[in-house]
Design a protein around this motif. Structure first.
Motif, PDB file in Angstrom:
ATOM      1  N   ALA A 294      -1.567  -8.335  15.670  1.00  0.00           N
ATOM      2  CA  ALA A 294      -1.666  -8.857  16.995  1.00  0.00           C
ATOM      3  C   ALA A 294      -3.091  -9.730  16.828  1.00  0.00           C
ATOM      4  O   ALA A 294      -4.027  -9.265  16.162  1.00  0.00           O
ATOM      5  CB  ALA A 294      -2.134  -7.897  18.191  1.00  0.00           C
ATOM      6  N   ILE A 295      -3.216 -10.873  17.285  1.00  0.00           N
ATOM      7  CA  ILE A 295      -4.086 -11.726  17.497  1.00  0.00           C
ATOM      8  C   ILE A 295      -4.719 -12.178  18.609  1.00  0.00           C
ATOM      9  O   ILE A 295      -3.914 -11.554  19.866  1.00  0.00           O
ATOM     10  CB  ILE A 295      -3.914 -13.120  16.585  1.00  0.00           C
ATOM     11  N   GLU A 296      -5.715 -12.888  18.937  1.00  0.00           N
ATOM     12  CA  GLU A 296      -5.938 -12.953  20.420  1.00  0.00           C
ATOM     13  C   GLU A 296      -5.055 -13.593  21.237  1.00  0.00           C
ATOM     14  O   GLU A 296      -4.729 -13.266  22.362  1.00  0.00           O
ATOM     15  CB  GLU A 296      -7.439 -13.996  20.324  1.00  0.00           C
ATOM     16  N   LEU A 297      -4.396 -14.658  20.486  1.00  0.00           N
ATOM     17  CA  LEU A 297      -3.257 -15.210  21.344  1.00  0.00           C
ATOM     18  C   LEU A 297      -2.113 -14.076  22.015  1.00  0.00           C
ATOM     19  O   LEU A 297      -1.727 -14.598  23.041  1.00  0.00           O
ATOM     20  CB  LEU A 297      -2.535 -16.346  20.367  1.00  0.00           C
ATOM     21  N   CYS A 298      -1.896 -13.301  21.291  1.00  0.00           N
ATOM     22  CA  CYS A 298      -0.951 -12.518  21.817  1.00  0.00           C
ATOM     23  C   CYS A 298      -1.580 -11.642  22.980  1.00  0.00           C
ATOM     24  O   CYS A 298      -0.656 -11.364  23.703  1.00  0.00           O
ATOM     25  CB  CYS A 298      -0.777 -11.309  20.596  1.00  0.00           C
ATOM     26  N   SER A 299      -2.512 -11.383  23.313  1.00  0.00           N
ATOM     27  CA  SER A 299      -3.148 -10.744  24.441  1.00  0.00           C
ATOM     28  C   SER A 299      -3.212 -11.685  25.563  1.00  0.00           C
ATOM     29  O   SER A 299      -3.572 -11.322  26.665  1.00  0.00           O
ATOM     30  CB  SER A 299      -4.486 -10.197  24.233  1.00  0.00           C
ATOM     31  N   GLN A 300      -2.786 -12.922  25.418  1.00  0.00           N
ATOM     32  CA  GLN A 300      -3.179 -13.894  26.251  1.00  0.00           C
ATOM     33  C   GLN A 300      -1.883 -14.747  26.871  1.00  0.00           C
ATOM     34  O   GLN A 300      -1.702 -15.180  27.977  1.00  0.00           O
ATOM     35  CB  GLN A 300      -4.268 -14.890  26.010  1.00  0.00           C
ATOM     36  N   THR A 301      -0.876 -14.784  25.941  1.00  0.00           N
ATOM     37  CA  THR A 301       0.136 -15.724  26.255  1.00  0.00           C
ATOM     38  C   THR A 301       1.449 -15.109  25.905  1.00  0.00           C
ATOM     39  O   THR A 301       1.660 -14.431  24.708  1.00  0.00           O
ATOM     40  CB  THR A 301       0.318 -16.952  25.444  1.00  0.00           C
ATOM     41  N   ILE A 302       2.427 -14.849  26.546  1.00  0.00           N
ATOM     42  CA  ILE A 302       3.837 -14.551  26.227  1.00  0.00           C
ATOM     43  C   ILE A 302       4.653 -15.262  25.597  1.00  0.00           C
ATOM     44  O   ILE A 302       4.482 -16.504  25.467  1.00  0.00           O
ATOM     45  CB  ILE A 302       4.619 -14.477  27.722  1.00  0.00           C
ATOM     46  N   PRO A 303       5.043 -14.707  24.240  1.00  0.00           N
ATOM     47  CA  PRO A 303       5.548 -15.744  23.186  1.00  0.00           C
ATOM     48  C   PRO A 303       6.851 -16.135  23.548  1.00  0.00           C
ATOM     49  O   PRO A 303       7.702 -15.457  24.294  1.00  0.00           O
ATOM     50  CB  PRO A 303       5.715 -14.792  21.987  1.00  0.00           C
ATOM     51  N   ARG A 304       7.299 -17.642  23.113  1.00  0.00           N
ATOM     52  CA  ARG A 304       8.722 -17.900  23.338  1.00  0.00           C
ATOM     53  C   ARG A 304       9.419 -17.666  22.300  1.00  0.00           C
ATOM     54  O   ARG A 304       8.957 -17.237  21.206  1.00  0.00           O
ATOM     55  CB  ARG A 304       8.390 -19.566  23.465  1.00  0.00           C
ATOM     56  N   THR A 305      10.744 -17.602  22.511  1.00  0.00           N
ATOM     57  CA  THR A 305      11.743 -17.181  21.502  1.00  0.00           C
ATOM     58  C   THR A 305      11.853 -18.313  20.581  1.00  0.00           C
ATOM     59  O   THR A 305      12.164 -19.491  21.108  1.00  0.00           O
ATOM     60  CB  THR A 305      13.072 -16.827  22.437  1.00  0.00           C
ATOM     61  N   LYS A 306      11.982 -18.034  19.105  1.00  0.00           N
ATOM     62  CA  LYS A 306      12.032 -18.888  18.119  1.00  0.00           C
ATOM     63  C   LYS A 306      13.422 -18.613  17.384  1.00  0.00           C
ATOM     64  O   LYS A 306      13.722 -17.563  17.325  1.00  0.00           O
ATOM     65  CB  LYS A 306      10.763 -19.019  17.095  1.00  0.00           C
ATOM     66  N   VAL A 307      13.827 -19.842  16.960  1.00  0.00           N
ATOM     67  CA  VAL A 307      15.008 -19.762  16.120  1.00  0.00           C
ATOM     68  C   VAL A 307      14.552 -19.439  14.701  1.00  0.00           C
ATOM     69  O   VAL A 307      13.887 -20.635  14.061  1.00  0.00           O
ATOM     70  CB  VAL A 307      16.283 -20.706  16.349  1.00  0.00           C
ATOM     71  N   MET A 308      14.727 -18.504  14.074  1.00  0.00           N
ATOM     72  CA  MET A 308      14.166 -18.395  12.364  1.00  0.00           C
ATOM     73  C   MET A 308      15.453 -18.962  11.687  1.00  0.00           C
ATOM     74  O   MET A 308      14.882 -19.610  10.651  1.00  0.00           O
ATOM     75  CB  MET A 308      14.021 -16.908  12.244  1.00  0.00           C
TER      76      MET A 308
END
Length: 330
Positions: A294-308
């Motif tokens: 986890a980085i700071e962004l993880c505690s602030q923003t819900i991640p969007r779904t990415k196609v790998m």
């Protein structure tokens, strides 16, 4: 591409409370095409069973459902119980984790099966009995005529689960939802039920949503996997993609908690902490306080779904960092 048998879009399930409402499912998107066997996995409390109930319009009161759920093209959300009669049984059927509680103990197995078959297939009693016999034979029930004459308590757990599978299939559904159907069974019977479901999927093209926390079962039965955490889908893909190359740290941790044969001695992984209380969800990614990456962004923003790659999708801010994702699984 053919129309999906099950299509869920933006699904949310919320229960009101005295102080605040609790959202159990959050923005669930899922698609199951004809012939797919999708395993829905995750820790207890992640929302797997609630997803299954929502698919048949069975969310208990006073829960509210928003979003969309289409079963064989029929919209489930917003329908009355009377309208959902067109879905339950004929379009989608469900088997539960405790087979002994699935049948009425006061009536014989034969009476219950024939009444339900007559309701959904508009046939007379004699034809319904023959259909029940055929379906029990198809699930390898020993002496189906004998089983139909018995009451539920006179059959074993494995036999009752075969009855429930036969009953579900007798109504000719497009989708079978199995909510941890082997949990209450011993290991040998579990293997028999899994083998039976795989056989039915291969022979009849049956579409299955299989809910479990057992990754070993998923690798044997399913061709696709969806990983759920804290009411969200965090990773989906083929069994090979998700089990062999998980890209979400939670999915990677889950894979490392399972012992494997032929890889020598190694310590099994564990996931610190616990699934967050749905009444008090953490900000950002719900897994960030248990995640080593986890980085700071993880505690602030819900991640969007990415196609790998292909149909492999991940909802993680760090999913693109292949090196770190591999480090979590090592």
């Amino acid at each position: 591409m053919s129309d999906p048998v099950l299509e869920i879009s933006g699904l949310e399930v919320t229960f009101p409370g005295l102080v605040r409402s609790t959202t159990i499912l959050r923005s669930i998107d899922m698609r199951i095409d004809a012939g797919d066997v999708l395993g829905l996995v995750g820790e207890s409390g992640c929302g797997k069973s609630m997803t299954a109930l929502a698919c048949l319009g069975m969310v208990p009161a006073p829960g509210s459902v928003s979003g969309g759920i289409k079963v064989d093209g029929y919209e489930v959300v917003g329908r009355s119980d009377a309208e959902l009669g067109a879905v339950r049984g004929s379009k989608a059927a469900m088997i539960f984790q405790n087979p002994m509680r699935s049948l009425n103990p006061f009536f014989s197995v034969g009476r219950q099966m024939t009444e339900i078959i007559r309701l959904h297939r508009s046939c007379d009693k004699a034809d319904a009995y023959m259909i029940a016999m055929e379906e029990l034979t198809s699930v390898h029930m020993p002496d189906p005529d004998f089983a139909l004459s018995k009451y539920p308590h006179q059959l074993s757990g494995g036999q009752i689960q075969r009855v429930m599978i036969a009953l579900a299939l007798a109504c000719r559904p497009k989708l079978l939802i199995a909510d941890e159907p082997t949990t209450a069974l011993d290991v040998t019977v579990q293997a028999q039920i899994i083998s039976l479901l795989r056989e039915l999927a291969d022979k009849t093209g049956l579409t299955i949503l299989f809910i479990t926390h057992d990754l070993g079962v998923v690798s044997q039965l399913c061709n696709r996997v969806a990983v759920m955490y804290a009411g969200r889908i965090v990773e989906t893909g083929s069994v090979e993609d998700v089990i062999d190359n998980p890209r979400h740290p939670y999915a990677a941790k889950l894979m490392n908690t399972v012992p494997t044969i032929g890889h020598g001695l190694r310590d099994l992984d564990s996931i610190p902490g616990q699934v967050p209380d749905p009444a008090f969800p953490p900000p950002g990614c719900a897994f960030h306080d248990r995640c080593a990456l986890a980085i700071e962004l993880c505690s602030q923003t819900i991640p969007r779904t990415k196609v790998m790659a292909g149909a492999h999708e991940v909802a993680c801010h760090r999913a693109g960092d292949i090196r770190d994702a591999a480090k979590v699984t090592s």
